[in-house]
Design an enzyme around this catalytic site. Structure first.
Site, PDB file in Angstrom:
ATOM      1  N   HIS A 171       7.670   7.017  28.664  1.00 12.69           N
ATOM      2  CA  HIS A 171       6.531   6.204  29.122  1.00 12.69           C
ATOM      3  C   HIS A 171       7.007   4.781  29.388  1.00 12.69           C
ATOM      4  O   HIS A 171       7.506   4.103  28.474  1.00 12.69           O
ATOM      5  CB  HIS A 171       5.416   6.179  28.085  1.00 12.69           C
ATOM      6  CG  HIS A 171       4.313   5.237  28.468  1.00 12.69           C
ATOM      7  ND1 HIS A 171       3.368   5.549  29.404  1.00 12.69           N
ATOM      8  CD2 HIS A 171       4.037   3.966  28.066  1.00 12.69           C
ATOM      9  CE1 HIS A 171       2.558   4.514  29.563  1.00 12.69           C
ATOM     10  NE2 HIS A 171       2.936   3.549  28.753  1.00 12.69           N
ATOM     11  N   ASN A 192       1.623   0.491  34.919  1.00  4.21           N
ATOM     12  CA  ASN A 192       1.310   1.179  33.671  1.00  4.21           C
ATOM     13  C   ASN A 192      -0.124   1.703  33.733  1.00  4.21           C
ATOM     14  O   ASN A 192      -1.080   0.926  33.706  1.00  4.21           O
ATOM     15  CB  ASN A 192       1.481   0.214  32.493  1.00  4.21           C
ATOM     16  CG  ASN A 192       1.286   0.903  31.153  1.00  4.21           C
ATOM     17  OD1 ASN A 192       0.837   2.039  31.070  1.00  4.21           O
ATOM     18  ND2 ASN A 192       1.625   0.195  30.086  1.00  4.21           N
ATOM     19  N   PHE A 200      -2.611  -3.472  33.636  1.00  2.00           N
ATOM     20  CA  PHE A 200      -2.784  -2.027  33.664  1.00  2.00           C
ATOM     21  C   PHE A 200      -3.537  -1.580  34.908  1.00  2.00           C
ATOM     22  O   PHE A 200      -4.349  -2.313  35.456  1.00  2.00           O
ATOM     23  CB  PHE A 200      -3.525  -1.554  32.408  1.00  2.00           C
ATOM     24  CG  PHE A 200      -2.772  -1.854  31.140  1.00  2.00           C
ATOM     25  CD1 PHE A 200      -1.738  -1.029  30.731  1.00  2.00           C
ATOM     26  CD2 PHE A 200      -3.083  -2.961  30.382  1.00  2.00           C
ATOM     27  CE1 PHE A 200      -1.030  -1.302  29.578  1.00  2.00           C
ATOM     28  CE2 PHE A 200      -2.381  -3.249  29.223  1.00  2.00           C
ATOM     29  CZ  PHE A 200      -1.349  -2.420  28.817  1.00  2.00           C
ATOM     30  N   CYS A 228      -1.375   4.215  25.471  1.00  2.97           N
ATOM     31  CA  CYS A 228      -0.284   4.764  26.282  1.00  2.97           C
ATOM     32  C   CYS A 228       0.253   6.076  25.728  1.00  2.97           C
ATOM     33  O   CYS A 228       0.962   6.797  26.431  1.00  2.97           O
ATOM     34  CB  CYS A 228       0.851   3.747  26.384  1.00  2.97           C
ATOM     35  SG  CYS A 228       0.387   2.240  27.279  1.00  2.97           S
TER      36      CYS A 228
END
Length: 235
Positions: free
Chosen positions: A150, A183, A58, A7
């Site tokens: 983030h 994400n 994800f 990430c």
């Protein structure tokens, strides 16, 4: 090429692009961040059943940014949005097990210890911010900043809100991207930057100084101090 940065890849690549642009007169650096988690999709295997959780958590995403220095000097038609004032990377000691990425015989693999990860992120964010702004000699209140963080997990955003005593809506750009796209690993931060740009251009959201933060294996915290240009700030 940056790989297995998880990430933090988007923030890391912008930090690297900043260094390249500032040390090469007139250079313009294209940052392309592509995350295709679908390539890691596979059925469960006896020793890697936990990978199913990651595959469900994800998504795929891609974003691009052009980074340069001396805006308007070499290319008068440029319309810069955010100035990347300073960038730093912090690796929190004793946390290399909290978030990992590696290549195994079963393909791309990684571990996320959520119960440890969430408090580690929240507990270290304020120190990273204080160090970043302290080195610049800029005194700011956290609620005076605009935020591009983030959004790896909603719980991380919730804990950062609480740790920094942020007003409601300060992390709205991050929450919007997480809700609408999920994400997307390193590419997510570029989506958050674009959402923050939209909020400032279209909705009139204010803020002169801001911060971008990314999280990744290590446990690593990427911190970048941003300054909104006159193209974004309401006159």
């Amino acid at each position: 090429m940056l790989q297995l940065n998880g990430c933090a890849a988007g923030s890391s690549s912008l930090r690297l692009a900043k260094d390249i642009a500032e040390n090469n007169r007139g250079a313009r650096v294209l940052v392309a961040c592509v995350e295709l988690t679908i390539v890691a999709f596979r059925g469960p295997e006896e020793d890697y059943l936990h990978t199913l959780v990651g595959q469900a958590s994800f998504g795929d995403g891609a974003g691009a940014v052009i980074v340069g220095a001396d805006a308007g000097v070499h290319y008068p038609a440029e319309r810069p949005l955010f100035e990347m004032v300073s960038a730093s990377q912090t690796v929190v000691p004793g946390t290399d097990h909290v978030l990992t990425m590696r290549i195994t015989e079963a393909g791309l693999d990684g571990h996320i210890l959520r119960r440890e990860l969430v408090p580690v992120a929240a507990e270290n964010v304020e120190r990273c911010l204080s160090d970043a702004f302290g080195q610049l000699g800029v005194g700011v209140e956290w609620n005076d900043l605009f935020w591009t963080v983030h959004p790896g997990l909603r719980a991380i955003l919730d804990h950062i809100d609480k740790a920094l005593r942020l007003e409601p809506g300060k992390l709205a750009a991050s929450r919007t991207v997480l809700r609408e796209y999920g994400n997307m690993l390193g590419a997510t931060i570029i989506f958050v930057l674009d959402e923050q740009r939209r909020r400032m251009e279209e909705d009139g959201e204010g803020g002169e100084w801001g911060v971008m933060m990314g999280f990744g294996p290590g446990f690593t915290i990427e911190t970048m101090v941003l300054h909104a240009t006159s193209n974004l700030r309401k006159k």
